[in-house]
Write a protein that holds these residues in place. Structure first.
Motif, PDB file in Angstrom:
ATOM      1  N   GLY A 256      -5.709  -1.205  -0.860  1.00 24.37           N
ATOM      2  CA  GLY A 256      -5.203  -0.014  -1.539  1.00 24.37           C
ATOM      3  C   GLY A 256      -4.226   0.797  -0.718  1.00 24.37           C
ATOM      4  O   GLY A 256      -3.903   1.931  -1.081  1.00 24.37           O
ATOM      5  N   LEU A 257      -3.717   0.221   0.391  1.00 16.59           N
ATOM      6  CA  LEU A 257      -2.772   0.919   1.265  1.00 16.59           C
ATOM      7  C   LEU A 257      -1.361   0.488   0.904  1.00 16.59           C
ATOM      8  O   LEU A 257      -0.636  -0.138   1.683  1.00 16.59           O
ATOM      9  N   TRP A 258      -0.944   0.837  -0.277  1.00 15.93           N
ATOM     10  CA  TRP A 258       0.287   0.305  -0.859  1.00 15.93           C
ATOM     11  C   TRP A 258       0.939   1.397  -1.691  1.00 15.93           C
ATOM     12  O   TRP A 258       0.270   2.070  -2.470  1.00 15.93           O
ATOM     13  N   ASN A 259       2.239   1.613  -1.495  1.00 18.01           N
ATOM     14  CA  ASN A 259       2.970   2.650  -2.238  1.00 18.01           C
ATOM     15  C   ASN A 259       2.352   4.031  -2.065  1.00 18.01           C
ATOM     16  O   ASN A 259       2.347   4.854  -2.991  1.00 18.01           O
ATOM     17  N   LEU A 260       1.875   4.320  -0.868  1.00 16.00           N
ATOM     18  CA  LEU A 260       1.223   5.613  -0.634  1.00 16.00           C
ATOM     19  C   LEU A 260       2.194   6.783  -0.755  1.00 16.00           C
ATOM     20  O   LEU A 260       1.763   7.930  -0.905  1.00 16.00           O
ATOM     21  N   PHE A 261       3.484   6.508  -0.699  1.00 17.48           N
ATOM     22  CA  PHE A 261       4.487   7.574  -0.785  1.00 17.48           C
ATOM     23  C   PHE A 261       4.625   8.148  -2.184  1.00 17.48           C
ATOM     24  O   PHE A 261       5.231   9.215  -2.358  1.00 17.48           O
TER      25      PHE A 261
ATOM     26  N   PHE B  93       7.070  -0.171  14.101  1.00 21.57           N
ATOM     27  CA  PHE B  93       8.281  -0.433  13.310  1.00 21.57           C
ATOM     28  C   PHE B  93       7.974  -1.267  12.079  1.00 21.57           C
ATOM     29  O   PHE B  93       8.707  -1.236  11.095  1.00 21.57           O
ATOM     30  N   LEU B  94       6.881  -2.017  12.098  1.00 19.74           N
ATOM     31  CA  LEU B  94       6.517  -2.874  10.970  1.00 19.74           C
ATOM     32  C   LEU B  94       5.757  -2.139   9.871  1.00 19.74           C
ATOM     33  O   LEU B  94       5.792  -2.538   8.709  1.00 19.74           O
ATOM     34  N   ALA B  95       5.052  -1.069  10.249  1.00 14.98           N
ATOM     35  CA  ALA B  95       4.077  -0.478   9.337  1.00 14.98           C
ATOM     36  C   ALA B  95       4.660   0.000   8.014  1.00 14.98           C
ATOM     37  O   ALA B  95       4.094  -0.294   6.951  1.00 14.98           O
ATOM     38  N   PRO B  96       5.782   0.741   8.004  1.00 12.53           N
ATOM     39  CA  PRO B  96       6.274   1.206   6.693  1.00 12.53           C
ATOM     40  C   PRO B  96       6.516   0.060   5.718  1.00 12.53           C
ATOM     41  O   PRO B  96       6.210   0.177   4.517  1.00 12.53           O
ATOM     42  N   TYR B  97       7.041  -1.047   6.217  1.00  9.74           N
ATOM     43  CA  TYR B  97       7.308  -2.194   5.346  1.00  9.74           C
ATOM     44  C   TYR B  97       6.013  -2.839   4.871  1.00  9.74           C
ATOM     45  O   TYR B  97       5.884  -3.210   3.695  1.00  9.74           O
ATOM     46  N   VAL B  98       5.052  -2.954   5.765  1.00  7.23           N
ATOM     47  CA  VAL B  98       3.773  -3.572   5.407  1.00  7.23           C
ATOM     48  C   VAL B  98       3.099  -2.800   4.277  1.00  7.23           C
ATOM     49  O   VAL B  98       2.495  -3.386   3.373  1.00  7.23           O
ATOM     50  N   PHE B  99       3.240  -1.467   4.291  1.00  6.21           N
ATOM     51  CA  PHE B  99       2.603  -0.632   3.267  1.00  6.21           C
ATOM     52  C   PHE B  99       3.521  -0.358   2.077  1.00  6.21           C
ATOM     53  O   PHE B  99       3.193   0.471   1.221  1.00  6.21           O
ATOM     54  N   ASN B 100       4.672  -1.017   2.011  1.00  2.00           N
ATOM     55  CA  ASN B 100       5.659  -0.800   0.946  1.00  2.00           C
ATOM     56  C   ASN B 100       6.104   0.660   0.889  1.00  2.00           C
ATOM     57  O   ASN B 100       6.320   1.240  -0.183  1.00  2.00           O
ATOM     58  N   CYS B 101       6.270   1.240   2.079  1.00  2.00           N
ATOM     59  CA  CYS B 101       6.648   2.647   2.202  1.00  2.00           C
ATOM     60  C   CYS B 101       7.866   2.823   3.097  1.00  2.00           C
ATOM     61  O   CYS B 101       8.008   3.843   3.776  1.00  2.00           O
TER      62      CYS B 101
ATOM     63  N   ASP C 124       9.707  -1.285 -11.396  1.00  2.00           N
ATOM     64  CA  ASP C 124       8.492  -2.096 -11.434  1.00  2.00           C
ATOM     65  C   ASP C 124       8.475  -3.169 -10.345  1.00  2.00           C
ATOM     66  O   ASP C 124       7.518  -3.249  -9.569  1.00  2.00           O
ATOM     67  N   PRO C 125       9.507  -4.013 -10.248  1.00  2.67           N
ATOM     68  CA  PRO C 125       9.463  -5.031  -9.187  1.00  2.67           C
ATOM     69  C   PRO C 125       9.560  -4.454  -7.779  1.00  2.67           C
ATOM     70  O   PRO C 125       9.034  -5.046  -6.824  1.00  2.67           O
ATOM     71  N   LEU C 126      10.193  -3.278  -7.622  1.00  2.00           N
ATOM     72  CA  LEU C 126      10.275  -2.645  -6.304  1.00  2.00           C
ATOM     73  C   LEU C 126       8.891  -2.187  -5.845  1.00  2.00           C
ATOM     74  O   LEU C 126       8.489  -2.421  -4.697  1.00  2.00           O
ATOM     75  N   LEU C 127       8.150  -1.541  -6.729  1.00  4.81           N
ATOM     76  CA  LEU C 127       6.806  -1.094  -6.385  1.00  4.81           C
ATOM     77  C   LEU C 127       5.835  -2.258  -6.261  1.00  4.81           C
ATOM     78  O   LEU C 127       4.829  -2.170  -5.551  1.00  4.81           O
ATOM     79  N   ASP C 128       6.146  -3.348  -6.932  1.00  8.23           N
ATOM     80  CA  ASP C 128       5.309  -4.544  -6.857  1.00  8.23           C
ATOM     81  C   ASP C 128       5.603  -5.373  -5.609  1.00  8.23           C
ATOM     82  O   ASP C 128       4.897  -6.335  -5.317  1.00  8.23           O
ATOM     83  N   GLY C 129       6.664  -5.029  -4.891  1.00  9.68           N
ATOM     84  CA  GLY C 129       7.019  -5.761  -3.682  1.00  9.68           C
ATOM     85  C   GLY C 129       7.777  -7.041  -3.933  1.00  9.68           C
ATOM     86  O   GLY C 129       7.982  -7.833  -2.998  1.00  9.68           O
TER      87      GLY C 129
END
Length: 414
Positions: free
Chosen positions: A58-63, A100-108, A133-138
């Protein structure tokens, strides 16, 4: 002012911190080495796996912002399925700044977060369905094309790339550079700022247009390095647009509204940038303290040499002061809106990268030659902090905004 996060926000920040420490940090060096090789513009499999694990937790699109996320947070996002306020997201953003990786890993990661917020706030239902939709879906990534090589881009009214309405189409001609994210293999769409009506009011001349990266006439001319770093696999590109035709429906919110959109986009996004820099500075200080206690020179620990204790204290004071300045800006954005928080947002855009740069520079110095190498994340961190002093608007522009608002309170005309 109460900056305490809600219980849910505090839990999310702690979960992100644990994931960064336990899952991301151990693979950073391997990913960085892979980025420097032949696979520079590919996403390493271990990063895709980290994304899968983060999303499963659930650590996804937290922004996703409170009040604007609606179904998207429930469909693609976060624990509990609701967005966070700017104050609530700030400690989460700080936690992602550690790596440096974390924002990408969390889609943020930027510019995807800003582009997603543009589509959330200003996009049509059709634009959201095709791109948000596809952006938030990764499934895809995006880029933001604003800066131009031929003009002083610190003044956005200078932009010369044209986005001319021709019947039911928009035709784009011109060149952009420092287009962040355009090197990513999944980059599918660019939000392009272009001149639509030269005769309109200076803040109503430009439009923001969604342009597929594979549209005829779009060409990535080259990828740009930032002081030797290419920021793989995202990168910053120089992109030409030659007779590019897209449907008029690709204009976000309608022609001439680019500056309105930019103001709505930049407030929360600047808090995100600033708090990530706090996280970056925290990691640099952490590494500096470890080094200062584990290495000796001239018969003493490094911590006891050359005023290093005072430098450590100054770094702690600067980081804590910066965090409070950012939280105040976040609180004002939440309570009074972007226009009322213009000075506060500009203040943090000056303070955050400058504080981070100074702390990282100290950490590099105490590491000696190792601090200049890729064995530690410090050289790349310093470069990132230095670049942000231009990438999100130069210090001078932000200081000018702060001074103008301050002097207006004393009766000075604009």
């Amino acid at each position: 002012m109460d900056f305490r996060p809600s219980p849910r926000a505090a839990e999310l920040a702690e979960a992100v911190q644990a994931f960064v420490r336990d899952e991301i940090e151990p693979v950073e060096q391997r990913v960085r080495r892979a980025d420097a090789g032949d696979g520079r513009w590919q996403v390493p499999p271990q990063v895709r796996e980290l994304q899968r694990r983060a999303r499963a937790q659930g650590l996804w699109n937290l922004f996703l912002p409170a009040g604007h996320e609606g179904e998207y947070a429930r469909r693609y996002g976060t624990r509990g399925g609701a967005g966070l306020s700017t104050v609530e997201y700030a400690p989460v953003a700080e936690a992602t700044g550690w790596s440096f990786l974390a924002p990408y890993v969390f889609n943020c990661n930027a510019p995807d977060t800003g582009n997603a917020e543009v589509l959330l706030r200003y996009g049509s239902p059709q634009q959201r369905e095709r791109w948000l939709d596809p952006l938030l879906d990764g499934r895809i990534r995006s880029a933001f094309a604003m800066t131009e090589p031929g003009v002083a881009s610190s003044d956005a009214t200078n932009m010369q790339l044209t986005a001319v309405v021709d019947g039911d189409e928009v035709v784009l001609d011109g060149r952009k550079w420092w287009t962040t994210g355009v090197g990513h293999p999944d980059c599918s769409v660019l939000i392009v700022m272009g001149l639509t009506d030269p005769g309109a009011h200076r803040y109503a001349r430009h439009s923001m247009v969604l342009v597929p990266i594979d549209a005829p006439g779009v060409k990535v001319e080259r990828m740009l390095d930032t002081m030797g770093f290419f920021d793989e696999p995202f990168g910053h590109g120089e992109v030409s647009f030659t007779g590019v035709r897209v449907p008029l429906s690709n204009v976000i919110a309608g022609p001439g509204r680019a500056f309105e959109i930019a103001q709505g986009r930049l407030g929360p996004g600047r808090v995100h940038h600033a708090m990530r820099l706090v996280g970056l500075a925290e990691r640099a200080l952490h590494l500096a303290c470890e080094r200062a206690l584990s290495r000796t020179a001239f018969g003493k620990p490094l911590a006891n040499l050359g005023g290093n204790r005072e430098r450590i204290a100054d770094a702690r004071i600067a980081i804590n002061s910066l965090r409070l300045l950012i939280m105040h800006a976040a609180w004002k954005l939440d309570t009074e809106g972007p226009m009322a928080a213009m000075s506060e947002v500009s203040q943090i855009k000056v303070a955050a990268p400058n504080v981070a740069q100074r702390v990282i520079d100290f950490a590099m110095q105490i590491h000696g030659g190792a601090g200049l190498s890729s064995d530690f994340p410090l050289a790349a961190a310093w470069t990132a902090a230095r670049a942000i002093r231009l990438a999100d608007g130069p210090d001078e522009v932000h200081r000018g905004v702060v001074a103008r608002i301050e002097l207006a309170g004393h009766g000075a005309a604009r």
